[in-house]
Design an enzyme around this catalytic site. Structure first.
Site, PDB file in Angstrom:
ATOM      1  CE  LYS A 170     -66.475   3.695 -51.958  1.00  0.00           C
ATOM      2  NZ  LYS A 170     -66.653   4.885 -50.916  1.00  0.00           N
ATOM      3  CE1 TYR A 172     -64.498   0.415 -51.877  1.00  0.00           C
ATOM      4  CE2 TYR A 172     -63.326   0.282 -54.038  1.00  0.00           C
ATOM      5  CZ  TYR A 172     -63.709   1.026 -52.784  1.00  0.00           C
ATOM      6  OH  TYR A 172     -63.353   2.251 -52.864  1.00  0.00           O
ATOM      7  CB  SER A 187     -63.484   3.955 -56.384  1.00  0.00           C
ATOM      8  OG  SER A 187     -62.545   3.149 -57.231  1.00  0.00           O
TER       9      SER A 187
END
Ligand code: UDP
Length: 326
Positions: free
Chosen positions: A146, A142, A118
């Protein structure tokens, strides 16, 4: 016989579009999903194996049964706000789950993995057009998860155990142009489906989170990439990795910036419906503008977006949500 490709999270929004594309390109996707956020109706192009990434034995049996030539790894929790409230869940599902998957991939000698990453990794950046040379500095759990998986993959590449790439998406949006699948999140936090819900009368109004940003119209600018364009890029990346090398990470975006107000106007135009729009306060953590530099994707994947102009993104999403509503 068709070659099998394992798609974790293949019942989810982006994963299911990738399955359709794999099938169209002559592969047999095998969907691995715990259906926590995915949908069984989105599984149309291959068998579904119900399982969690942390269930190593089920994963091993999938590799034994299908001997996939590659893995597209989408399965993950993806809500920034939830990751702040419950970081443990994100560590467990996104990092620990990926570690189990990578262990099994290596043990079963599957050579290739395409990882769903992302642009969140870039954190709060000064510039609005982002290329892969920027430092990665995520600002929420989050994004941290990643980055952690990208780092593990980098180590594996160096050790020669697994050929992989991290595809860093900007804002995935739109729906299958043939109307077979589309976006269905619960809760739905994303801008385009929320504006469409307002057009359909399912939400009383659209709230624009801040109109005092240093952008042309004061609202935030994002790069909305069509989910079918993302799907093509995954299959292309997978094929390139099967026969050769790619850089460790590539941005996937349309390379076009659209403001929140542009999106609202586009939904009004395409739907032909009017609805109330209010200006609210800024949402915490929102950078003013995030747009992908797509040069590396063009060079390395010979890829460019086909459906990612705002009208097509909104038009396919509108069609999908309208059909769901009918
Ligand atoms: N946004 C908004 N109203 C909403 C939902 C989102 O103004 O009801 C804005 C949000 O602040 C951001 C942009 O729309 O600037 C895209 O948000 P989204 O949650 O879709 O994706 P993000 O860029 O946060 O990943």
């Amino acid at each position: 016989m068709k070659k099998h490709v394992l798609v974790t999270g293949g019942a989810g929004y982006i994963g299911s579009h990738a399955c359709k594309r794999l099938f169209e390109d002559g592969y047999q996707p095998v969907i691995y999903d715990n259906l926590s956020t995915g949908h069984d109706w989105a599984v149309k192009w291959g068998p579904l194996v119900l399982g969690d990434l942390l269930e190593k034995e089920i994963l091993e049996s999938v590799f034994n049964d299908y001997q996939p030539v590659a893995v597209l790894h989408f399965a993950a929790c993806g809500l920034v706000e939830e990751s702040v409230r419950d970081p443990e869940k994100y560590i467990r599902n996104n990092i620990d789950g990926s570690k189990v998957l990578i262990d099994v991939i290596k043990a079963k000698k599957c050579p290739v993995m395409v990882f769903s990453s992302s642009c969140t990794l870039y954190g709060n950046v000064e510039q609005s057009v982002l290329d892969e040379s920027l430092p990665v500095q995520p600002i929420n759990p989050y994004g941290e998860t990643k980055l952690a998986v990208e780092n593990i993959l980098a180590e594996e590449r160096q050790a020669g155990g697994l050929n992989s790439i991290a595809l860093r998406y900007f804002n995935a949006a739109g729906a299958d142009p043939e109307g077979e699948i589309g976006e269905d999140h619960d809760p739905e936090t994303h801008l385009i489906p929320r504006v469409i819900s307002a057009a359909l009368g399912q939400l009383p109004e659209v709230k624009i989170f801040g109109d005092d940003y240093p952008t042309e119209d004061g609202s935030c600018v994002r790069d909305y990439i069509h989910v079918s364009d993302l799907a093509v890029a995954h299959v292309t990346a997978m094929e390139k990795l099967i026969t050769g090398e790619l850089p460790p990470a590539i941005n996937l975006g349309a390379g076009i910036g659209s403001s929140v107000k542009d999106v609202v106007a586009c939904v009004k135009k395409i739907s032909g419906r009017d609805f109330p729009v209010k200006i609210g306060p800024r949402r915490d953590g929102d950078p003013a503008a995030l747009v992908a530099d797509t040069a590396l994707a063009q060079k390395e994947l010979s890829w460019s977006s086909q459906y990612s102009d705002l009208e097509t993104v909104v038009g396919t999403a509108w069609q999908w949500h309208q059909n769901q509503n009918a």
